[in-house]
Scaffold this motif. Structure first.
Motif, short mmCIF file in Angstrom:
data_model
loop_
_atom_site.label_atom_id
_atom_site.label_comp_id
_atom_site.label_asym_id
_atom_site.label_seq_id
_atom_site.Cartn_x
_atom_site.Cartn_y
_atom_site.Cartn_z
N GLY A 56 0.84 -1.20 0.00
CA GLY A 56 0.00 0.00 0.00
C GLY A 56 0.87 1.24 0.00
O GLY A 56 0.88 2.00 0.97
N ILE A 57 1.63 1.42 -1.06
CA ILE A 57 2.58 2.53 -1.15
C ILE A 57 2.44 3.17 -2.52
O ILE A 57 2.49 2.48 -3.54
CB ILE A 57 4.03 2.05 -0.94
CG1 ILE A 57 4.18 1.43 0.46
CG2 ILE A 57 5.01 3.20 -1.12
CD1 ILE A 57 5.55 0.83 0.73
N VAL A 58 2.27 4.50 -2.52
CA VAL A 58 2.02 5.20 -3.78
C VAL A 58 3.19 5.05 -4.74
O VAL A 58 4.34 5.27 -4.37
CB VAL A 58 1.75 6.70 -3.52
CG1 VAL A 58 1.63 7.45 -4.84
CG2 VAL A 58 0.51 6.87 -2.67
N HIS B 253 5.05 10.35 -4.18
CA HIS B 253 5.68 9.07 -4.46
C HIS B 253 6.61 8.71 -3.30
O HIS B 253 7.15 9.58 -2.64
CB HIS B 253 6.47 9.24 -5.76
CG HIS B 253 7.01 7.97 -6.32
ND1 HIS B 253 8.07 7.31 -5.77
CD2 HIS B 253 6.65 7.24 -7.39
CE1 HIS B 253 8.33 6.23 -6.48
NE2 HIS B 253 7.48 6.16 -7.47
N CYS B 254 6.77 7.42 -3.08
CA CYS B 254 7.71 6.91 -2.05
C CYS B 254 9.13 7.41 -2.34
O CYS B 254 9.55 7.48 -3.48
CB CYS B 254 7.65 5.39 -2.10
SG CYS B 254 8.88 4.53 -1.12
N ILE B 255 9.88 7.76 -1.28
CA ILE B 255 11.28 8.17 -1.48
C ILE B 255 12.26 7.09 -1.03
O ILE B 255 13.44 7.34 -0.83
CB ILE B 255 11.59 9.53 -0.79
CG1 ILE B 255 11.40 9.43 0.73
CG2 ILE B 255 10.74 10.65 -1.36
CD1 ILE B 255 11.97 10.64 1.49
N TYR B 256 11.76 5.87 -0.81
CA TYR B 256 12.61 4.69 -0.54
C TYR B 256 13.53 4.88 0.66
O TYR B 256 14.68 4.48 0.65
CB TYR B 256 13.38 4.30 -1.83
CG TYR B 256 12.43 4.06 -2.96
CD1 TYR B 256 11.51 3.03 -2.88
CD2 TYR B 256 12.38 4.90 -4.08
CE1 TYR B 256 10.56 2.82 -3.88
CE2 TYR B 256 11.45 4.69 -5.08
CZ TYR B 256 10.54 3.65 -4.97
OH TYR B 256 9.60 3.46 -5.95
N ARG B 257 12.99 5.52 1.68
CA ARG B 257 13.83 5.78 2.85
C ARG B 257 13.79 4.64 3.85
O ARG B 257 14.60 4.61 4.79
CB ARG B 257 13.39 7.09 3.51
CG ARG B 257 11.99 7.02 4.04
CD ARG B 257 11.46 8.41 4.31
NE ARG B 257 11.49 8.75 5.71
CZ ARG B 257 10.62 8.32 6.61
NH1 ARG B 257 9.66 7.48 6.29
NH2 ARG B 257 10.69 8.72 7.85
N GLY B 258 12.85 3.71 3.72
CA GLY B 258 12.90 2.49 4.51
C GLY B 258 12.36 2.57 5.93
O GLY B 258 12.52 1.64 6.70
N PHE B 259 11.70 3.66 6.30
CA PHE B 259 11.20 3.80 7.67
C PHE B 259 9.70 3.53 7.80
O PHE B 259 9.03 4.14 8.61
CB PHE B 259 11.53 5.19 8.22
CG PHE B 259 12.97 5.34 8.62
CD1 PHE B 259 13.39 4.95 9.88
CD2 PHE B 259 13.89 5.86 7.74
CE1 PHE B 259 14.71 5.09 10.26
CE2 PHE B 259 15.23 6.00 8.11
CZ PHE B 259 15.64 5.61 9.38
N GLY C 204 6.47 4.85 10.81
CA GLY C 204 5.51 5.88 10.41
C GLY C 204 6.07 6.60 9.20
O GLY C 204 7.21 7.06 9.22
N CYS C 205 5.29 6.72 8.14
CA CYS C 205 5.76 7.34 6.90
C CYS C 205 5.59 8.85 6.98
O CYS C 205 4.48 9.36 6.95
CB CYS C 205 5.02 6.78 5.70
SG CYS C 205 5.58 7.46 4.13
N LYS C 206 6.71 9.55 7.07
CA LYS C 206 6.64 11.03 7.15
C LYS C 206 6.36 11.64 5.79
O LYS C 206 6.24 12.85 5.66
CB LYS C 206 7.99 11.59 7.65
CG LYS C 206 8.11 11.58 9.16
CD LYS C 206 9.28 12.43 9.63
CE LYS C 206 8.83 13.84 9.94
NZ LYS C 206 9.37 14.38 11.19
N ALA D 174 3.51 8.61 1.63
CA ALA D 174 3.46 7.66 0.51
C ALA D 174 2.78 6.36 0.95
O ALA D 174 2.06 5.74 0.18
CB ALA D 174 4.86 7.37 -0.01
N LYS D 175 3.04 5.94 2.18
CA LYS D 175 2.49 4.66 2.67
C LYS D 175 1.07 4.86 3.18
O LYS D 175 0.77 5.83 3.86
CB LYS D 175 3.37 4.10 3.78
CG LYS D 175 3.00 2.69 4.18
CD LYS D 175 3.71 2.26 5.46
CE LYS D 175 3.07 2.89 6.68
NZ LYS D 175 3.62 2.36 7.93
N ALA D 176 0.23 3.89 2.86
CA ALA D 176 -1.17 3.96 3.28
C ALA D 176 -1.32 3.66 4.76
O ALA D 176 -0.67 2.78 5.30
CB ALA D 176 -1.98 2.94 2.49
#
Ligand SMILES: Cc1cc2nc3c(=O)[nH]c(=O)nc-3n(C[C@H](O)[C@H](O)[C@H](O)COP(=O)(O)OP(=O)(O)OC[C@H]3O[C@@H](n4cnc5c(N)ncnc54)[C@H](O)[C@@H]3O)c2cc1C
Ligand code: SF4
Lengths: 247, 553
Positions: free
Chosen positions: B216-218, B227-233, B237-239, B242-244
């Motif tokens: 569930g990631i844009v 869009h996800c920035i592939y930061r892996g956290f 919690g997605c700052k 991008a993550k649903a």
């Protein structure tokens, strides 16, 4: 080049070595930039704090707060302090400065009443488990090695006691009030969270650290390092280095 | 729609009745509408009072608010302000988790906390990994098909349209899915990192099919969500947004349609009118206050996660339900399930830096269904994961290393890649949430969760561990470290056909109470080996439809 080649082999990994023992970290160079615990230089030219200005303010505050000077312990007593410090040192193999202040960080967590969200049935609450473990370590040091306490034992004795704790092999006195191997995991949970939340440990393991708003672009397999990350290095063959150390 | 057309439209078909993605702010992460949120009087009888603003509760609220219902959500945790509250850091994310005291017991105690449940507006999905698979049709009838577990009173067909709608709302990105009921995803698969690619190669050599996603990631443009920035956290919690999580997928639309979220408020009882057996509302305590408050409501829905939902029911005693609401048949809190979640890590010659990219990348459901030749019923799924340093330290410790050996493995972090399984462990009435002796600061007894595995469970976990080892060896791993763990609680107030063996009926209504519903993962009678969040949302979506059409049994 030589350094890269060394790290492609797994010869330094404990599982592949006699007695599952690691080589002495002196097979690695000394850290050249920034700080690592004991200045071990697996990534000798990498300092995660060099990119702290790219982190979002909330993250920067939380991470740099770990670098501050710590005051006196608040949760543990002065009697418990030497045992706590010795235990944290052995558990994370910190035998010289610079040290990550694990004891202070654990003390902080317990003083603030931060819980992990579960307690094993039959186990005391985490703060009480900690006190019992420290008491037990001193009792074992007295009974087995005739020392005044755990902190007064020599390094081999300390390691042997912690090894027995990890295996759940201690009994009598304080140990009978605990499930010994669970108690070890309660303590290790806090110790490892403290150690590996510290940016010096991130330098040691070459971890990229916080990445917002920057993000990562080089996900592999072709490129794996961002411009702010550095390659690992080792100057020596770990097998030879250790053979030389052995008498 | 033909497959080809659908392929062309990837990313273009949005959800039908949910504007959350447009309501979000591109530059700020606060939940839009908090300041202008509707406020209801406690004495006013609202249409629905929901306990818990997590996966189930948020979807239910959003759906019914759109139909004009006046809804209040009581949420124990805080109203997040992610720009300030969430950090790109493992230890700093402690506040996201449910860390209040709970007792764990049984032969295989399940560690809770950061591993299992969240606390705050958005619930556990705020820090879930992001895998969003559907259950298989077989999951709804394991008793009939395999002679184990239970049959649901509903089938996959009842949920299918809701799965599709929720997948558009999150939105889910992934390759076309060949397993279970084969289906496509609204967004294309994300690129994967080198760490996951190595594992995938190992799987291919072992003849194991894997696919990218479903997450569930844009991936691309989705309203105002980046869009996800592939930061892996993702687990912190997605700052980025991008993550649903319901915080971005359902609560913005819910607030825009008049839902009130009362944060920092712990529900302690559902009130029952002893004269007619109807619930009259929810009693709760606000942080920092001592006196109890009460919200009156025409209907009540409980969505507090598989530990807190049974706990609240057990604590809601009345003359009609002296042992807890819905517990006259001693069913509340039983059949709580977890999935086996063993993870194995392999060491490779090159740096892989597994911390980059979302932890969920590539997965397989090839072993999902029963195969008698394996010697146990049901199966498991395989998924790549990637622990951050503290998680990696716990992994190394679990393999028996501390001190110098642990430091050595930790320094080697960048050379490792990790793959895990999710085993379908079977429901057992003795795996149960009960009330412990100790009380929390609200004066409510804390939950105790006892868990033990069956022989079938152990055989499943042992078999799947060998599959992981096979993948890692085939991939060329030079060393392997393994951690046995568990994840994803569901059950505890399961749905069924009779009050004797369940807590709620097929419409999530508690047996014997006309107006109290359970709207979270607690209602699941089986769990499959799919991560549960998507199914929990789809169930809540169906429940909303049933309530709105007043078709409820
Ligand atoms: C680390 C981690 C990784 C995960 N990864 C995945 C994954 O990849 N894919 C997946 O599908 N699932 C994953 N999950 C699981 C998923 O997040 C949960 O299954 C799902 O969110 C549960 O939904 P729920 O509605 O049952 O409860 P929750 O989402 O937990 O919501 C419950 C809410 O109710 C509140 N509450 C509880 N009791 C009370 C009370 N008495 N009064 C007021 N409020 C109360 C809580 O504070 C919470 O906000 C993961 C979970 C974790 C922790
Ligand atoms: S990896 Fe992507 S989805 Fe996960 S936290 Fe980072 S930006 Fe969000």
């Amino acid at each position: 080049m030589a350094a890269e080649r060394d790290l492609r082999t797994p010869r330094h990994l404990p599982n592949l070595r006699p007695g599952r023992q690691p080589p002495h970290p002196s097979w690695l160079p000394r850290q050249r930039v920034g700080t690592t615990p004991q200045m071990i230089g697996r990534y000798p030219d990498y300092d995660v704090l060099a990119s702290a200005d790219t982190w979002d303010p909330a993250t920067r505050e939380v991470v740099t707060e770990r670098l501050r000077e710590h005051g006196p312990l608040r949760f543990f007593t002065t009697e418990e302090e030497p045992t706590l410090r010795a235990f944290c040192d052995v558990a994370t193999a910190q035998d010289s400065d610079p040290r990550i202040p694990v004891a202070e960080m654990v003390d902080d967590k317990l003083a603030a009443g931060r819980l992990d969200g579960y307690r094993y049935a039959g186990m005391p609450r985490d703060p009480d488990a900690w006190r019992l473990v420290l008491r037990g370590l001193d009792e074992t040091a007295r009974a087995r090695y005739g020392r005044a306490g755990f902190a007064a034992c020599d390094p081999q004795a300390r390691e042997a006691i912690i090894g027995a704790l990890a295996e759940g092999l201690l009994s009598g006195g304080a140990w009978d009030e605990l499930d010994v191997s669970r108690a070890f995991s309660v303590c290790m949970r806090a110790i490892l969270e403290a150690f590996y939340s510290h940016p010096w440990a991130w330098n040691e393991i070459g971890y990229g650290g916080p990445a917002y708003p920057l993000g990562y672009m080089r996900l592999g397999p072709l490129a794996v390092r961002e411009p702010r990350e550095r390659r690992g290095a080792s100057a020596e063959d770990p097998v030879r280095a250790v053979e030389e150390l052995q008498p | 729609m033909t497959g080809r057309l659908r392929g062309l439209l990837k990313g273009a078909i949005g959800p039908h009745a949910n504007d959350s993605r447009y309501l979000l702010d591109v530059h700020r992460r606060d939940l839009p509408g908090q300041d202008t949120m509707a406020r209801y009087e406690e004495s006013e009888e609202v249409d629905l009072c929901i306990v818990g603003a997590g996966a189930g509760g948020s979807v239910l609220a959003q759906r019914l608010a759109r139909r004009g219902w006046r809804v209040v959500i009581i949420e124990a945790g805080p109203f997040w302000h992610p720009d300030e509250d969430w950090v790109s850091d493992e230890a700093g994310s402690h506040e996201l988790y449910w860390t209040q005291e709970r007792v764990i017991g049984g032969e295989d105690p399940i560690e809770l906390g950061k591993n299992n449940s969240g606390r705050g507006v958005g619930g556990s999905m705020v820090h879930y990994a992001g895998y969003c698979p559907r259950f298989h049709p077989s999951d709804f009838e394991t008793e009939t098909r395999d002679g184990v577990g239970a049959d649901w009173p509903i089938s996959y067909r009842d949920l299918k349209a809701h799965y599709e709608e929720v997948e558009r709302e999150l939105p889910v990105a992934g390759q076309d899915w060949p397993w279970g009921d084969p289906h496509r995803y609204p967004f294309s698969p994300h690129p994967i990192g080198g760490a996951a690619a190595v594992l995938w190669q190992g799987a291919i050599k072992q003849g194991i099919e894997m696919r990218v996603g479903p997450v569930g990631i844009v991936n691309g443009t989705f309203g105002n969500r980046p869009h996800c920035i592939y930061r892996g956290f993702c687990l912190q919690g997605c700052k980025v947004n991008a993550k649903a999580s319901p915080y971005v997928t359902h609560l913005p639309d819910a607030l825009a349609h008049g839902v009130e979220i009362r944060a920092d408020s712990m529900a302690v009882r559902v009130e029952i009118n002893d004269a007619n057996g109807q619930a009259t509302g929810v009693t709760y305590v606000r942080d920092g206050e001592r006196t109890e408050r009460q919200q009156r409501a025409r209907m009540v829905a409980i969505a507090g996660y598989s530990i807190e939902t049974p706990r609240l029911l057990l604590h809601s005693t009345s003359t009609r339900f002296p042992n807890g609401l819905g517990n006259n048949e001693d069913q509340v809190g039983r059949y709580v399930m977890v999935q086996g979640a063993t993870q194995a890590a392999g060491r490779f010659p090159d740096e892989l830096r597994m911390y980059k990219g979302p932890p969920p990348e590539v997965s397989s459901e090839q072993f999902y269904e029963t195969d008698e030749s394996r010697g146990f019923a049901r199966g498991f799924s395989i998924q790549t994961v990637s622990p951050q340093p503290i998680g990696w330290a716990e992994h190394v410790l679990a393999d028996g290393h501390w001190g110098g050996a642990l430091r050595e493995y930790m320094r080697d972090y960048n050379h490792w890649s990790t793959i895990g399984v999710l085993n379908e462990l079977l429901p057992d009435p003795e795996n149960r949430v009960t009330l412990a002796q100790d009380s929390d600061p609200y004066g409510m007894p804390v939950a105790r969760f006892d868990y033990s595995r069956s022989e079938n469970d152990k055989a499943n976990m042992a078999y799947s561990k060998e599959i992981l080892n096979g993948i890692l060896h085939a991939a060329g791993a030079q060393d392997i470290l393994t951690i046995q763990r568990y994840a994803h609680l569901v059950g505890g107030a399961r749905m069924g056909r009779t009050p004797e063996d369940s807590v709620v009926n097929s419409d999530h209504r508690i047996w014997g109470v006309p107006n109290v519903f359970v709207a979270d993962g607690s209602v699941c009678p089986t769990q499959g080996s799919a991560n549960p969040a998507l199914t929990i949302m789809a169930l809540a979506s169906r429940l909303a439809e049933r309530l709105a059409s007043r078709n409820t049994g």
